[in-house]
Write a protein that holds these residues in place. Structure first.
Motif, PDB file in Angstrom:
ATOM      1  N   PRO A   3      74.396 -15.376  83.827  1.00  0.00           N
ATOM      2  CA  PRO A   3      73.770 -14.802  85.022  1.00  0.00           C
ATOM      3  C   PRO A   3      72.758 -13.727  84.643  1.00  0.00           C
ATOM      4  O   PRO A   3      72.901 -13.031  83.643  1.00  0.00           O
ATOM      5  CB  PRO A   3      74.952 -14.190  85.768  1.00  0.00           C
ATOM      6  CG  PRO A   3      75.962 -13.899  84.707  1.00  0.00           C
ATOM      7  CD  PRO A   3      75.806 -14.989  83.710  1.00  0.00           C
ATOM      8  N   THR A   4      71.709 -13.605  85.427  1.00  0.00           N
ATOM      9  CA  THR A   4      70.699 -12.592  85.175  1.00  0.00           C
ATOM     10  C   THR A   4      71.236 -11.220  85.574  1.00  0.00           C
ATOM     11  O   THR A   4      71.851 -11.065  86.610  1.00  0.00           O
ATOM     12  CB  THR A   4      69.424 -12.892  85.996  1.00  0.00           C
ATOM     13  OG1 THR A   4      68.973 -14.198  85.657  1.00  0.00           O
ATOM     14  CG2 THR A   4      68.341 -11.878  85.695  1.00  0.00           C
ATOM     15  N   CYS A   5      70.970 -10.221  84.728  1.00  0.00           N
ATOM     16  CA  CYS A   5      71.415  -8.855  85.010  1.00  0.00           C
ATOM     17  C   CYS A   5      70.355  -7.910  84.490  1.00  0.00           C
ATOM     18  O   CYS A   5      69.903  -8.035  83.361  1.00  0.00           O
ATOM     19  CB  CYS A   5      72.757  -8.561  84.344  1.00  0.00           C
ATOM     20  SG  CYS A   5      73.312  -6.864  84.557  1.00  0.00           S
ATOM     21  N   TYR A   6      69.936  -6.971  85.322  1.00  0.00           N
ATOM     22  CA  TYR A   6      68.846  -6.091  84.928  1.00  0.00           C
ATOM     23  C   TYR A   6      69.316  -4.677  84.582  1.00  0.00           C
ATOM     24  O   TYR A   6      68.551  -3.742  84.627  1.00  0.00           O
ATOM     25  CB  TYR A   6      67.801  -6.032  86.053  1.00  0.00           C
ATOM     26  CG  TYR A   6      67.204  -7.376  86.347  1.00  0.00           C
ATOM     27  CD1 TYR A   6      66.337  -7.974  85.446  1.00  0.00           C
ATOM     28  CD2 TYR A   6      67.541  -8.058  87.503  1.00  0.00           C
ATOM     29  CE1 TYR A   6      65.798  -9.227  85.708  1.00  0.00           C
ATOM     30  CE2 TYR A   6      67.005  -9.305  87.769  1.00  0.00           C
ATOM     31  CZ  TYR A   6      66.132  -9.889  86.870  1.00  0.00           C
ATOM     32  OH  TYR A   6      65.618 -11.121  87.127  1.00  0.00           O
ATOM     33  N   GLY A   7      70.548  -4.564  84.226  1.00  0.00           N
ATOM     34  CA  GLY A   7      71.059  -3.244  83.857  1.00  0.00           C
ATOM     35  C   GLY A   7      70.680  -2.873  82.438  1.00  0.00           C
ATOM     36  O   GLY A   7      70.240  -3.698  81.645  1.00  0.00           O
ATOM     37  N   ASP A   8      70.835  -1.606  82.114  1.00  0.00           N
ATOM     38  CA  ASP A   8      70.517  -1.137  80.765  1.00  0.00           C
ATOM     39  C   ASP A   8      71.553  -1.603  79.753  1.00  0.00           C
ATOM     40  O   ASP A   8      72.718  -1.791  80.075  1.00  0.00           O
ATOM     41  CB  ASP A   8      70.464   0.389  80.750  1.00  0.00           C
ATOM     42  CG  ASP A   8      69.201   0.927  81.388  1.00  0.00           C
ATOM     43  OD1 ASP A   8      69.260   2.044  81.906  1.00  0.00           O
ATOM     44  OD2 ASP A   8      68.171   0.232  81.383  1.00  0.00           O
ATOM     45  N   VAL A   9      71.080  -1.766  78.522  1.00  0.00           N
ATOM     46  CA  VAL A   9      71.974  -2.104  77.422  1.00  0.00           C
ATOM     47  C   VAL A   9      72.825  -0.875  77.105  1.00  0.00           C
ATOM     48  O   VAL A   9      72.306   0.225  76.944  1.00  0.00           O
ATOM     49  CB  VAL A   9      71.169  -2.503  76.182  1.00  0.00           C
ATOM     50  CG1 VAL A   9      72.101  -2.732  74.992  1.00  0.00           C
ATOM     51  CG2 VAL A   9      70.335  -3.741  76.464  1.00  0.00           C
ATOM     52  N   GLN A  10      74.115  -1.051  77.012  1.00  0.00           N
ATOM     53  CA  GLN A  10      75.016   0.054  76.698  1.00  0.00           C
ATOM     54  C   GLN A  10      75.528  -0.109  75.267  1.00  0.00           C
ATOM     55  O   GLN A  10      75.927  -1.191  74.865  1.00  0.00           O
ATOM     56  CB  GLN A  10      76.201   0.075  77.665  1.00  0.00           C
ATOM     57  CG  GLN A  10      75.802   0.216  79.132  1.00  0.00           C
ATOM     58  CD  GLN A  10      75.037   1.490  79.400  1.00  0.00           C
ATOM     59  OE1 GLN A  10      75.387   2.556  78.894  1.00  0.00           O
ATOM     60  NE2 GLN A  10      73.991   1.386  80.207  1.00  0.00           N
ATOM     61  N   VAL A  11      75.512   1.001  74.531  1.00  0.00           N
ATOM     62  CA  VAL A  11      76.045   1.011  73.170  1.00  0.00           C
ATOM     63  C   VAL A  11      77.170   2.039  73.149  1.00  0.00           C
ATOM     64  O   VAL A  11      76.934   3.230  72.929  1.00  0.00           O
ATOM     65  CB  VAL A  11      74.963   1.375  72.136  1.00  0.00           C
ATOM     66  CG1 VAL A  11      75.518   1.266  70.720  1.00  0.00           C
ATOM     67  CG2 VAL A  11      73.744   0.468  72.310  1.00  0.00           C
ATOM     68  N   PRO A  12      78.403   1.630  73.405  1.00  0.00           N
ATOM     69  CA  PRO A  12      79.505   2.593  73.527  1.00  0.00           C
ATOM     70  C   PRO A  12      79.699   3.476  72.308  1.00  0.00           C
ATOM     71  O   PRO A  12      80.167   4.606  72.416  1.00  0.00           O
ATOM     72  CB  PRO A  12      80.734   1.689  73.746  1.00  0.00           C
ATOM     73  CG  PRO A  12      80.190   0.416  74.289  1.00  0.00           C
ATOM     74  CD  PRO A  12      78.851   0.239  73.646  1.00  0.00           C
ATOM     75  N   ILE A  13      79.327   2.964  71.148  1.00  0.00           N
ATOM     76  CA  ILE A  13      79.557   3.704  69.900  1.00  0.00           C
ATOM     77  C   ILE A  13      78.330   4.505  69.478  1.00  0.00           C
ATOM     78  O   ILE A  13      78.262   5.008  68.355  1.00  0.00           O
ATOM     79  CB  ILE A  13      79.958   2.695  68.795  1.00  0.00           C
ATOM     80  CG1 ILE A  13      80.737   3.394  67.692  1.00  0.00           C
ATOM     81  CG2 ILE A  13      78.744   1.972  68.251  1.00  0.00           C
ATOM     82  CD1 ILE A  13      81.295   2.446  66.664  1.00  0.00           C
ATOM     83  N   LEU A  14      77.378   4.682  70.382  1.00  0.00           N
ATOM     84  CA  LEU A  14      76.104   5.318  70.035  1.00  0.00           C
ATOM     85  C   LEU A  14      76.293   6.719  69.453  1.00  0.00           C
ATOM     86  O   LEU A  14      75.641   7.083  68.471  1.00  0.00           O
ATOM     87  CB  LEU A  14      75.199   5.380  71.266  1.00  0.00           C
ATOM     88  CG  LEU A  14      73.812   6.000  71.042  1.00  0.00           C
ATOM     89  CD1 LEU A  14      73.015   5.194  70.033  1.00  0.00           C
ATOM     90  CD2 LEU A  14      73.055   6.101  72.372  1.00  0.00           C
ATOM     91  N   GLY A  15      77.172   7.532  70.048  1.00  0.00           N
ATOM     92  CA  GLY A  15      77.363   8.896  69.562  1.00  0.00           C
ATOM     93  C   GLY A  15      77.858   8.938  68.129  1.00  0.00           C
ATOM     94  O   GLY A  15      77.316   9.664  67.282  1.00  0.00           O
TER      95      GLY A  15
END
Length: 765
Positions: free
Chosen positions: A252-264
């Protein structure tokens, strides 16, 4: 234009094969009969080559222990089959075949069996290509990515340095790494939209694990993979951009931002590598620069306005004249990161200062100093940071690192003193060495501790009776809801409970037992003294113990002035309901009496005289510790006042005649002591009520007809005629008769008959 097929359709591959169940992998070379595909007339268009490919895959799965050429042919067959399926728009149904023959699991086994000390065949490279193709088939790798990536990274990233591998085909080696990068990108692109963040978390976490390797070459390989994926993120920070990149992506198409949970955690590790002086510094620059672009492009639309206004760092493209520093990167990220992400960076950096850390501890200390300088941007989750400091403190012994941790603790305390105290109380039990070290740091700057105490006092705004009802049941629990739960009740959010104050004071008691720290606590005694206003006896007792410990470590001249101010406040506590509070207050009073010197003796004399009678009464207290403390304090008072007769009262065999000679020989003093003894007629202990009656009788007889308050004394004694204790009843009646005789001498209207009637009416009451 041809219409794109539905995203969840199932067509020809389902018709080719519909297995009843999924069987486990067979043992090597075990002869297992596999049902052939059942083709109907509509699927006869499959060419001989395609059928041969599927037949070979079946045969290899049934007997996987074969030579390297057969392994590579098996991996090539997987790639060929996936490409055929995509070209015929059958990839959504190919997953049935892949799951039936456990293709992903077989590829994983091949990777795990490759030698770990060299790269001499193309099996690893072919396996990576096969994983890439399998990832393009919908649902084939879903839930299996982590196991495949673990095998892949262990087989390739953990190889020895290039110079140590014999007969290394450098072209094959470089091609393998390059195609691994492509594989990671395509796995993310082919992942269903809801699982993108989960897959990124898996990939980055596995790569970060390899950045902890003792081998620099392994760390660099992992950082290079992180760099490629970070560059990919920088150019495609939203799912919308990703969808435009790959036409064959399903879901399905989704226009949300990419999340990187481990970014910190990822950024924290990269900042540490960038600060180092080894090869990893350059390897960390590229992913830092890419992630800076990623964060900026993704979050610049809705950053925290206040942060952006106060921070002006901006990472420019490096050139010969300027290269970004660690500080440049860190403060540029600080504008856009969430509190969870900034806290993760802080935690990673604290752990990097451990003695066993592979990171440059000097570099880690410099980064921590940056957090201390800008606490509003970095020190937001105080409890988590405090927990990390406490957990790692004993393993941080480098001088610069230890100094940075201490500065960080003071910055946290200045930022939110209440949360620092709550965290310390939660994580450090009494006697904990790390906790003691942290308390010592706080105590090293009395202004900081004074701020903590004032905040605790200001929070205690509940009415004492309300506090009793709300908190008293929690006092026995050293780990209360307030200290354990993430979500406090409304009451706990607004007020500091007795549990918190009690635990805090117990830590101060422990600190006050050390001479060096006790002297530092001198400046905060006025704040601690305010806790005595609390209605609970345990709080008062702890405060007095702190005072007693501190006073014992001071020079007599220093203690003298404090003793005069404190003595007056102690006298009411001699009669407290808590025997522990009685004992501590009386023993502290003794210390104060002995500490006074010089001109302070005159000011202290009145308080000592007022304390004599209560101390005398409590020498007969039924609690041994209280009676013993009272005797010691009474002896100190007698010595201070230079009353030789008074010292006799300390002896157990003292008589009431001794009392008369010691206490009531002076008329003015006798009247004062008479007034002071009246409250003891209502004491809970019968032995003290009896002592008060005896003392009143002796004093009244001493004063004789000049006692103007005789009527008031008789009124106070009258209820004791009906006392529950027989000895008190009898003594009260006898004393009233004696006092009645004195009253008769004062007025002719007083008669024995009147007295008897009066006593009878008292019984009727």
């Amino acid at each position: 234009m041809a219409e794109r097929p539905p995203s969840h359709s199932r067509v020809a591959w389902e018709k080719l094969e519909a297995p009843q169940s999924h069987s486990p992998l067979p043992e090597p070379c075990e002869e297992t009969e596999v049902q052939p595909l059942q083709l109907d007339a509509t699927q006869l268009c499959l060419c001989k080559e395609e059928k041969a490919t599927m037949d070979f895959i079946r045969a290899f799965v049934n007997c996987p222990e074969q030579d390297d050429n057969r392994k590579m042919e098996f991996l090539d067959s997987i790639c060929r089959l996936c490409r055929i399926a995509k070209s015929r728009v059958l990839s959504q149904s190919l997953d049935v075949f892949c799951h039936t023959y456990a293709l992903a699991e077989n590829v994983k086994v091949l990777l795990e069996k490759e030698p770990r000390n060299n790269l001499t065949t193309a099996v690893r490279w072919k396996a990576i290509l096969a994983i890439t193709e399998l990832g393009s088939v919908e649902r084939v790798l879903e839930g299996r990515e982590k196991g495949l990536l673990e095998a892949c990274f262990a087989s390739i990233l953990a190889l020895p340095p290039e110079a140590e591998m014999q007969d290394l085909d450098i072209q094959l080696y470089l091609r393998t790494l390059k195609d691994m990068d492509t594989m990671l990108q395509k796995l993310v692109l082919s992942c269903s939209v809801p699982r993108v963040s989960e897959l990124l978390q898996i990939i980055f976490q596995l790569l970060l694990n390899y950045t902890e390797s003792e081998t620099v070459g392994v760390r660099v390989r992992a950082l290079e993979r992180i760099s490629v994926l970070s560059y990919f993120l920088a150019n495609h920070p939203t799912l919308e951009a990703w969808r435009n990149l790959e036409e064959d992506m399903y879901g399905p198409t989704c226009y949300g931002d990419v999340q990187v949970p481990i970014l910190g955690e990822l950024l924290g590790r990269l900042l540490l590598f960038y600060s180092s002086k080894e090869e990893t510094s350059w390897a960390a620059f590229s992913p830092l620069f890419s992630l800076s672009r990623f964060v900026h492009r993704q979050r610049s639309r809705s950053p925290t306005k206040d942060k952006v206004q106060r921070l002006h760092w901006k990472i420019e493209r490096p050139n010969l004249l300027h290269f970004p520093t660690t500080r440049d990167f860190a403060m540029d990220f600080a504008k856009y990161l969430t509190p969870y992400e900034t806290t993760s960076i802080v935690l990673v950096t604290i752990e990097a200062m451990r003695d066993s850390s592979m990171f440059d501890r000097e570099a880690a200390s410099n980064i921590v100093d940056l957090f201390t300088r800008y606490p509003d941007f970095w020190l937001e989750d105080v409890p988590k940071i405090m927990s990390c400091i406490h957990k790692n403190l004993e393993c941080i012994n480098t001088q610069s690192a230890r100094r940075s941790v201490e500065s960080l603790l003071l910055a946290l305390t200045d930022q939110d003193p209440t949360k620092v105290v709550l965290s310390l109380l939660k994580f450090s039990p009494i006697g904990d060495s790390s906790g003691m070290a942290l308390w010592e740091v706080i105590l090293s700057t009395p202004q900081t501790l004074e701020k903590i105490l004032k905040e605790l006092l200001s929070e205690q705004s509940l009415d004492p009776s309300d506090k009793e009802k709300t908190y008293i049941t929690h006092l026995s629990l050293m780990a209360s809801t307030e200290l354990q739960s993430e979500g406090f009740s409304d009451v706990y959010q607004r007020h500091i409970s007795l549990v918190t104050v009690s635990l805090f004071l117990k830590h101060l008691i422990e600190l006050s037992e050390r001479p060096d720290l006790a002297r530092k606590m001198l400046v905060i005694l006025p704040c601690i003294r305010e806790f005595r206003e609390d209605g609970h006896s345990d709080i008062k007792t702890d405060v007095l113990v702190i005072f007693r410990n501190v006073m014992r470590h001071l020079e007599r001249k220093e203690a003298s002035a404090i003793a005069v101010q404190l003595a007056e406040k102690l006298l009411p506590l001699f009669d407290a309901e808590s025997s522990r509070l009685q004992e501590v207050s009386i023993s502290l009073f003794r210390d104060l009496v002995e500490a006074v010197v010089g001109k302070d003796r005159r000011s202290m004399k009145k308080e000592v005289q007022r304390g004599v009678l209560p101390l005398f009464f409590h020498t007969q207290d039924r609690t041994d510790s209280v009676s013993e403390a009272s005797r010691e304090a009474l002896f100190a008072a007698a010595d201070f006042l230079k009353w030789k007769e008074l010292k006799a009262l300390v002896e157990p065999q003292q008589t009431w005649r001794t009392v008369e000679r010691s206490l009531v020989w002076d008329r003015r003093r006798a009247e004062e002591y008479m007034e002071q003894s009246l409250p003891y007629l209502n004491n809970a202990q019968a032995i003290l009520r009896e002592a008060a009656i005896r003392f009143i009788g002796i004093t009244a007889r001493r004063l004789g007809n000049r006692n103007e308050k005789l009527q008031d004394i008789c009124d106070a004694l009258l209820p004791l005629v009906n006392d529950a204790d027989p000895s008190v009843q009898s003594l009260a009646a006898q004393t009233l008769l004696i006092l009645g005789t004195q009253r008769k001498q004062q007025t002719s209207r007083w008669s024995l008959r009147t007295l008897c009637c009066w006593l009878w009416r008292g019984r009727e009451r």
